[in-house]
Design an enzyme around this catalytic site. Structure first.
Site, PDB file in Angstrom:
ATOM      1  N   GLY A 115       0.827  -1.201   0.000  1.00  0.00           N
ATOM      2  CA  GLY A 115       0.000   0.000   0.000  1.00  0.00           C
ATOM      3  C   GLY A 115       0.860   1.249   0.000  1.00  0.00           C
ATOM      4  O   GLY A 115       1.897   1.307   0.659  1.00  0.00           O
ATOM      5  N   GLY A 169      -1.033   4.473  -0.535  1.00  0.00           N
ATOM      6  CA  GLY A 169      -2.010   5.581  -0.389  1.00  0.00           C
ATOM      7  C   GLY A 169      -2.827   5.308   0.862  1.00  0.00           C
ATOM      8  O   GLY A 169      -2.250   5.075   1.935  1.00  0.00           O
ATOM      9  N   GLU A 182     -10.695  -1.070  -4.512  1.00  0.00           N
ATOM     10  CA  GLU A 182      -9.663  -0.518  -5.392  1.00  0.00           C
ATOM     11  C   GLU A 182     -10.036  -0.560  -6.868  1.00  0.00           C
ATOM     12  O   GLU A 182      -9.839   0.417  -7.592  1.00  0.00           O
ATOM     13  CB  GLU A 182      -8.357  -1.304  -5.201  1.00  0.00           C
TER      14      GLU A 182
HETATM   15  N1  GSH Z   1      -3.722   1.583  -4.264  1.00  0.00           N
HETATM   16  C1  GSH Z   1      -3.245   2.696  -3.459  1.00  0.00           C
HETATM   17  C2  GSH Z   1      -4.303   3.727  -3.304  1.00  0.00           C
HETATM   18  C3  GSH Z   1      -5.510   3.132  -2.661  1.00  0.00           C
HETATM   19  C4  GSH Z   1      -6.518   4.183  -2.403  1.00  0.00           C
HETATM   20  O1  GSH Z   1      -6.172   5.244  -1.890  1.00  0.00           O
HETATM   21  N2  GSH Z   1      -7.748   3.886  -2.790  1.00  0.00           N
HETATM   22  C5  GSH Z   1      -8.754   4.872  -2.484  1.00  0.00           C
HETATM   23  C6  GSH Z   1      -9.615   5.214  -3.609  1.00  0.00           C
HETATM   24  S1  GSH Z   1     -10.364   3.915  -4.398  1.00  0.00           S
HETATM   25  C7  GSH Z   1      -9.453   4.396  -1.231  1.00  0.00           C
HETATM   26  O2  GSH Z   1      -9.648   3.233  -1.018  1.00  0.00           O
HETATM   27  N3  GSH Z   1      -9.764   5.318  -0.401  1.00  0.00           N
HETATM   28  C8  GSH Z   1     -10.346   5.026   0.889  1.00  0.00           C
HETATM   29  C9  GSH Z   1     -10.373   6.342   1.610  1.00  0.00           C
HETATM   30  O3  GSH Z   1     -10.207   7.343   0.923  1.00  0.00           O
HETATM   31  O4  GSH Z   1     -10.540   6.361   2.836  1.00  0.00           O
HETATM   32  C10 GSH Z   1      -2.735   2.170  -2.124  1.00  0.00           C
HETATM   33  O5  GSH Z   1      -2.073   1.148  -2.237  1.00  0.00           O
HETATM   34  O6  GSH Z   1      -2.937   2.723  -1.037  1.00  0.00           O
END
Ligand code: GSH
Length: 250
Positions: free
Chosen positions: A22, A24, A99
């Site tokens: 992860g 983000g 995701e």
């Molecule tokens: N794939 C990335 C980004 C994942 C991500 O940030 N996805 C968002 C948008 S689909 C999410 O799940 N967000 C949940 C939130 O904003 O609390 C990671 O490995 O962290």
């Protein structure tokens, strides 16, 4: 950059424990059960807030911006990897919904490099824990329906400050990721992330937006007096019950 879709398919089909990397919101809100987590990095990528989002941190009419990775030969992106046990049947379907279906990400497999252990009692434990590992990674590529791409940093910062979605304000996403990096990997550099954080904090201050309220915390007494435009408080991902995101009812 070592990334292949075939390897990720075979990993998903395998019936053994596997790693998910992860970089983000997964860093601070994985949302699934895991056996262990390790901070570390992937090579050949840089993190960018170039992926649009119309569910968690934005809407169809006002998409927010979330993190993805872009190929960069010299790039190194730090984050956290999670070891998911072979008998955990819920994690992959949860991640696929969160995701891929909601976020427009696709899966690839990369080499994950655990953060070097500075001191250890024995060389064997150091070598076993510091060896690179195959890890599943969710990445948004330019062909996906939510892709926004590059923009001047001030424009991205203003967009992040203005947007919110079902999981809360877009600014919360940015600030919690910056906090994660500072708290857990203080030695890691990420000019893009921390420049955006500085700009969002500056614009919020200029606009008298109380970021504490935006993050769902109570402003301090002295802040209440000077704040004019308080962004209404929303439900925040941080209040989402363990392993659940509001818009992914699993
Ligand atoms: N794939 C990335 C980004 C994942 C991500 O940030 N996805 C968002 C948008 S689909 C999410 O799940 N967000 C949940 C939130 O904003 O609390 C990671 O490995 O962290």
């Amino acid at each position: 950059m070592d990334m292949s879709e075939n390897r990720s398919k075979s990993m998903e089909a395998k019936k053994e424990a596997f790693w998910v990397f992860g970089y983000g919101s997964l860093c601070w809100n994985p949302g699934f059960e895991y056996q262990q987590s390790v901070t570390g990095y992937v090579k050949g990528f840089s993190r960018r807030f170039w992926q649009g989002n119309t569910t968690h941190r934005g809407t169809e009419t006002k998409p927010g911006r979330v993190a993805t990775l872009i190929e960069d030969k010299e790039g190194i992106t730090w984050g956290k990897a999670f070891l998911i046990s072979a008998d955990n049947k819920a994690a992959l379907p949860y991640l696929s919904t969160r995701e891929c279906q909601l976020g427009g990400y696709i899966t690839h497999t990369v080499n994950f490099h655990p953060r070097p252990i500075l001191f250890t009692s024995s060389t064997s434990s150091a070598s076993s824990t510091s060896e690179k590992k195959d890890a599943l990674l969710y990445i948004a590529v330019p062909e996906n329906r939510h892709w926004l791409g590059a923009a001047p940093l001030p424009d991205i910062a203003k967009q992040i400050l203005e947007c919110k979605g079902q999981s809360g304000p877009n600014a919360e996403y940015l600030l919690r990721l910056a906090d994660f990096m500072r708290d857990e990997i203080p030695e890691a550099l990420d000019e893009h992330l921390f420049s955006l954080e500085r700009l969002v904090r500056k614009f919020a201050s200029d606009m008298k937006i109380c970021l504490r309220t935006l993050m769902g915390e109570q402003p301090r007494e002295e802040e209440k007096a000077e704040v004019k435009a308080v962004v209404p408080s929303f439900q925040f991902a941080s209040r989402v019950p363990e392993k659940k995101l509001r818009c992914v009812n699993m």
